[in-house]
Motif scaffolding. Structure first.
Motif, PDB file in Angstrom:
ATOM      1  N   CYS A  52      16.359  31.293   5.012  1.00  0.00           N
ATOM      2  CA  CYS A  52      16.511  31.088   6.444  1.00  0.00           C
ATOM      3  C   CYS A  52      16.010  29.696   6.789  1.00  0.00           C
ATOM      4  CB  CYS A  52      15.719  32.142   7.225  1.00  0.00           C
ATOM      5  SG  CYS A  52      15.781  31.929   9.018  1.00  0.00           S
ATOM      6  N   SER A  53      16.770  28.983   7.600  1.00  0.00           N
ATOM      7  CA  SER A  53      16.339  27.671   8.082  1.00  0.00           C
ATOM      8  C   SER A  53      15.823  27.802   9.507  1.00  0.00           C
ATOM      9  CB  SER A  53      17.507  26.679   8.066  1.00  0.00           C
ATOM     10  OG  SER A  53      18.019  26.506   6.762  1.00  0.00           O
ATOM     11  N   LEU A  54      14.645  27.236   9.740  1.00  0.00           N
ATOM     12  CA  LEU A  54      14.119  27.163  11.099  1.00  0.00           C
ATOM     13  C   LEU A  54      13.811  25.705  11.392  1.00  0.00           C
ATOM     14  CD1 LEU A  54      13.256  28.651  13.673  1.00  0.00           C
ATOM     15  CD2 LEU A  54      10.948  28.787  12.716  1.00  0.00           C
ATOM     16  N   LEU A  55      14.567  25.132  12.313  1.00  0.00           N
ATOM     17  CA  LEU A  55      14.349  23.759  12.736  1.00  0.00           C
ATOM     18  C   LEU A  55      13.505  23.780  13.999  1.00  0.00           C
ATOM     19  CD1 LEU A  55      16.922  23.703  10.898  1.00  0.00           C
ATOM     20  CD2 LEU A  55      17.718  21.780  12.265  1.00  0.00           C
ATOM     21  N   ALA A  56      12.739  22.715  14.200  1.00  0.00           N
ATOM     22  CA  ALA A  56      11.897  22.651  15.389  1.00  0.00           C
ATOM     23  C   ALA A  56      11.826  21.220  15.899  1.00  0.00           C
ATOM     24  CB  ALA A  56      10.489  23.157  15.092  1.00  0.00           C
ATOM     25  N   PHE A  57      11.832  21.082  17.218  1.00  0.00           N
ATOM     26  CA  PHE A  57      11.471  19.810  17.839  1.00  0.00           C
ATOM     27  C   PHE A  57       9.946  19.727  17.851  1.00  0.00           C
ATOM     28  CE2 PHE A  57      15.510  20.847  20.051  1.00  0.00           C
ATOM     29  CZ  PHE A  57      16.228  19.699  19.791  1.00  0.00           C
ATOM     30  N   THR A  58       9.409  18.566  17.516  1.00  0.00           N
ATOM     31  CA  THR A  58       7.959  18.391  17.635  1.00  0.00           C
ATOM     32  C   THR A  58       7.636  16.951  18.003  1.00  0.00           C
ATOM     33  OG1 THR A  58       5.799  18.582  16.563  1.00  0.00           O
ATOM     34  CG2 THR A  58       7.655  17.978  15.151  1.00  0.00           C
ATOM     35  N   ASP A  59       6.633  16.801  18.870  1.00  0.00           N
ATOM     36  CA  ASP A  59       6.159  15.458  19.230  1.00  0.00           C
ATOM     37  C   ASP A  59       4.848  15.149  18.518  1.00  0.00           C
ATOM     38  OD1 ASP A  59       4.382  17.080  20.569  1.00  0.00           O
ATOM     39  OD2 ASP A  59       4.873  16.348  22.582  1.00  0.00           O
ATOM     40  N   GLY A  60       4.526  15.925  17.484  1.00  0.00           N
ATOM     41  CA  GLY A  60       3.295  15.725  16.737  1.00  0.00           C
ATOM     42  C   GLY A  60       2.145  16.560  17.258  1.00  0.00           C
ATOM     43  N   ILE A  61       2.361  17.196  18.414  1.00  0.00           N
ATOM     44  CA  ILE A  61       1.341  18.064  19.004  1.00  0.00           C
ATOM     45  C   ILE A  61       1.956  19.433  19.307  1.00  0.00           C
ATOM     46  CG2 ILE A  61      -0.274  18.381  20.936  1.00  0.00           C
ATOM     47  CD1 ILE A  61      -0.149  15.272  21.272  1.00  0.00           C
ATOM     48  N   THR A  62       2.995  19.424  20.139  1.00  0.00           N
ATOM     49  CA  THR A  62       3.703  20.643  20.507  1.00  0.00           C
ATOM     50  C   THR A  62       4.854  20.877  19.539  1.00  0.00           C
ATOM     51  OG1 THR A  62       3.160  20.298  22.832  1.00  0.00           O
ATOM     52  CG2 THR A  62       4.991  21.779  22.359  1.00  0.00           C
ATOM     53  N   VAL A  63       5.099  22.143  19.202  1.00  0.00           N
ATOM     54  CA  VAL A  63       6.223  22.516  18.340  1.00  0.00           C
ATOM     55  C   VAL A  63       7.122  23.475  19.119  1.00  0.00           C
ATOM     56  CG1 VAL A  63       6.918  23.625  16.182  1.00  0.00           C
ATOM     57  CG2 VAL A  63       4.830  22.246  16.259  1.00  0.00           C
ATOM     58  N   CYS A  64       8.389  23.108  19.280  1.00  0.00           N
ATOM     59  CA  CYS A  64       9.371  23.965  19.963  1.00  0.00           C
ATOM     60  C   CYS A  64      10.442  24.379  18.950  1.00  0.00           C
ATOM     61  CB  CYS A  64      10.032  23.216  21.119  1.00  0.00           C
ATOM     62  SG  CYS A  64       8.980  22.975  22.547  1.00  0.00           S
ATOM     63  N   PRO A  65      10.320  25.590  18.387  1.00  0.00           N
ATOM     64  CA  PRO A  65      11.309  26.033  17.401  1.00  0.00           C
ATOM     65  C   PRO A  65      12.697  26.181  18.009  1.00  0.00           C
ATOM     66  CG  PRO A  65       9.326  27.395  17.334  1.00  0.00           C
ATOM     67  CD  PRO A  65       9.260  26.573  18.587  1.00  0.00           C
ATOM     68  N   MET A  66      13.694  25.850  17.220  1.00  0.00           N
ATOM     69  CA  MET A  66      15.082  26.074  17.614  1.00  0.00           C
ATOM     70  C   MET A  66      15.486  27.476  17.162  1.00  0.00           C
ATOM     71  SD  MET A  66      16.699  22.335  16.714  1.00  0.00           S
ATOM     72  CE  MET A  66      15.539  20.977  16.441  1.00  0.00           C
ATOM     73  N   SER A  67      16.765  27.795  17.292  1.00  0.00           N
ATOM     74  CA  SER A  67      17.263  29.087  16.848  1.00  0.00           C
ATOM     75  C   SER A  67      17.394  29.081  15.320  1.00  0.00           C
ATOM     76  CB  SER A  67      18.621  29.364  17.489  1.00  0.00           C
ATOM     77  OG  SER A  67      19.076  30.643  17.154  1.00  0.00           O
ATOM     78  N   THR A  68      17.237  30.246  14.705  1.00  0.00           N
ATOM     79  CA  THR A  68      17.357  30.344  13.250  1.00  0.00           C
ATOM     80  C   THR A  68      18.797  30.090  12.806  1.00  0.00           C
ATOM     81  OG1 THR A  68      17.684  32.727  13.473  1.00  0.00           O
ATOM     82  CG2 THR A  68      15.456  31.965  12.954  1.00  0.00           C
ATOM     83  N   SER A  69      18.944  29.655  11.564  1.00  0.00           N
ATOM     84  CA  SER A  69      20.269  29.456  10.977  1.00  0.00           C
ATOM     85  C   SER A  69      20.175  29.704   9.476  1.00  0.00           C
ATOM     86  CB  SER A  69      20.790  28.045  11.263  1.00  0.00           C
ATOM     87  OG  SER A  69      19.887  27.064  10.782  1.00  0.00           O
ATOM     88  N   GLN A  70      21.320  29.878   8.848  1.00  0.00           N
ATOM     89  CA  GLN A  70      21.340  30.068   7.394  1.00  0.00           C
ATOM     90  C   GLN A  70      22.488  29.278   6.799  1.00  0.00           C
ATOM     91  OE1 GLN A  70      22.321  33.948   5.345  1.00  0.00           O
ATOM     92  NE2 GLN A  70      20.178  33.829   4.757  1.00  0.00           N
ATOM     93  N   ASP A  71      22.153  28.437   5.828  1.00  0.00           N
ATOM     94  CA  ASP A  71      23.112  27.582   5.138  1.00  0.00           C
ATOM     95  C   ASP A  71      23.631  28.320   3.901  1.00  0.00           C
ATOM     96  OD1 ASP A  71      24.576  25.434   4.208  1.00  0.00           O
ATOM     97  OD2 ASP A  71      22.848  24.281   3.532  1.00  0.00           O
ATOM     98  N   HIS A  72      24.767  27.866   3.392  1.00  0.00           N
ATOM     99  CA  HIS A  72      25.322  28.352   2.127  1.00  0.00           C
ATOM    100  C   HIS A  72      25.418  27.147   1.194  1.00  0.00           C
ATOM    101  CE1 HIS A  72      26.358  31.478   4.952  1.00  0.00           C
ATOM    102  NE2 HIS A  72      26.802  32.261   3.994  1.00  0.00           N
TER     103      HIS A  72
END
Length: 434
Positions: A199-219
């Motif tokens: 499972c891939s979980l991408l997140a925006f982060t400014d080095g302090i706050t972390v805002c996860p994006m929606s999950t995804s799955q690569d092949h």
């Protein structure tokens, strides 16, 4: 016009499907003025201006930023990040989305990444790292198969060999040290093979706050049934239906711990943090970190993001992410990648592509160009991964069916694709236990 609504000119670095997806999303913002893509591809021509500069040269990028009066730089691929392009841009006082060279080592060096995870107590595969073939082979023979052999540096997603037999692991070690992956293979990381769905979980982060994006799955594998060599990615979907709430919470916790660890070590990480996870019986474990958006994960995640991407990226660059709340549409997204015959090995270029505009005109479908170039009136293939076709649907099945229907409209000599993107997830968690 106040600073919060000011139109700014943007420079996006990169040339793949990920960059076309980023370019389309950036261009939708009312804050997006002139959008430059360096070097771009045949699809980005339709949403901005392609510019022929070396995106991995910090000095060249900085000169362009100054000359064009750029107000935001967005770095797509890993090579410019590792080269320190973000550092050069920030030295000008210009907002930049993407970590500096220190933070990019999370992807640029698998040894650095594993050691940082050790220090932070992050669950990951047991490993050893080696600078010479003799010691690496001794470790392989001591551990036995199955193992995962990784070139330490950047290898365009192809420097990872999953070895189920001892001889296969030995060959992988030899391949790394023989120069098959260039300087990336000068150090080799050898890991235990984790078992479970990825499972891939991408997140925006400014080095302090972390805002996860929606999950995804690569092949990753080239062939159906998850067989064949690793590729840059043959397709993806979002969200991942088999992830439990407990697993999701643990992945988010791990991402926050990682950013906290980076900050505690003096690394200011602003951009996208990509966590590649294995959902093991003991809980999620980190397979790898990337320092940028995934490809093709970007093509299924961004279409579901309801926020203004320029606003989000500026909040990251200016460390204001705590003020942002991400919003996602309820639809499913599935993307299928069309590749050149022979990929990820050698392949021919210059094949005429037809039907891309017709597919893109379908309701709920977006065609993202990757390895394409425009020559006169003709769209031609110019890479291994040529096009990613993303479809949105009210159900997983509807999105998947629509994506494949759109793929059928696009033709070029040697077109190849996997027909089983997402099928495993439709069967549920037990599909990974067979």
């Amino acid at each position: 016009m106040n600073a919060e609504t000011q139109v700014i000119d943007i420079l996006l670095l990169g040339s793949g499907g990920r960059e076309h997806a980023l370019a389309k999303k950036l261009s939708e913002s009312p804050r997006c003025g002139k959008l430059y893509i360096a070097p771009g591809n045949g699809g980005t021509l339709n949403v901005g201006e392609n510019v022929a500069i070396d995106e991995a040269d910090p000095e060249v990028v900085a000169d362009f930023v100054k000359g064009a009066g750029i107000g935001l730089v967005v770095i797509g691929p890993e090579a410019p990040l590792v080269a320190g392009v973000a550092d050069a841009v920030r030295a000008l006082g210009v907002p930049c989305f993407g970590p500096g060279a220190a933070g990019a080592q999370l992807e640029g060096s698998k040894r650095f990444s594993k050691e940082l995870m050790d220090r932070a107590g992050i669950p990951t595969a047991a490993y050893g790292s080696f600078d010479n073939e003799e010691d690496a082979l001794a470790y392989v023979r001591e551990q036995g198969a199955p193992l995962v052999v990784k070139a330490d540096g950047l290898a365009a997603g192809k420097g990872v060999i999953v070895a189920t037999e001892l001889a296969e692991a030995e060959n992988a070690v030899h391949e790394c040290f023989s120069g098959a992956f260039g300087a990336a293979g000068a150090t080799v990381v050898i890991e235990e093979m984790l078992v479970g769905p990825e499972c891939s979980l991408l997140a925006f982060t400014d080095g302090i706050t972390v805002c996860p994006m929606s999950t995804s799955q690569d092949h990753k594998r080239a062939l159906e049934g998850d067989r064949g060599p690793n590729t840059g990615g043959m397709g993806a979907y979002s969200p991942v239906p088999i992830v439990t709430p407990e697993e999701h919470a643990e992945m988010e916790r791990i991402m926050r711990v990682t950013v906290d660890q980076l900050r505690s070590e003096g690394i200011d990480y602003r951009g996208c943090l990509y966590g590649g996870f294995m959902l093991t019986a003991q809980g999620p474990k980190v397979l790898e970190y990337n320092a940028r958006f995934g490809d093709p994960e970007t093509q299924v995640v961004l279409p579901r993001l309801e926020n203004d991407l320029v606003e989000v990226m500026l909040a990251v660059a200016e460390q204001r992410l705590a003020d942002v709340e991400l919003s996602w549409c309820d639809e499913w997204a599935v993307t299928v990648v069309l590749t050149s015959a022979g990929y990820p090995g050698s392949y021919e270029k210059g094949k005429v592509i037809t039907g891309a505009d017709e597919a893109d005109a379908m309701d709920g479908v977006t065609v993202y160009h990757a390895g394409t170039t425009q020559e006169g009136d003709e769209l031609l293939t110019s890479g291994g991964r040529v096009i990613a076709v993303t479809a949105l649907g009210e159900t997983f099945e509807a999105a998947r069916d629509l994506s494949y229907a759109a793929c059928d409209k696009i033709e070029f000599e040697g077109k190849t694709l996997r027909h089983d993107i997402g099928l495993r997830a439709l069967r549920g968690r037990e599909a990974w236990e067979q």
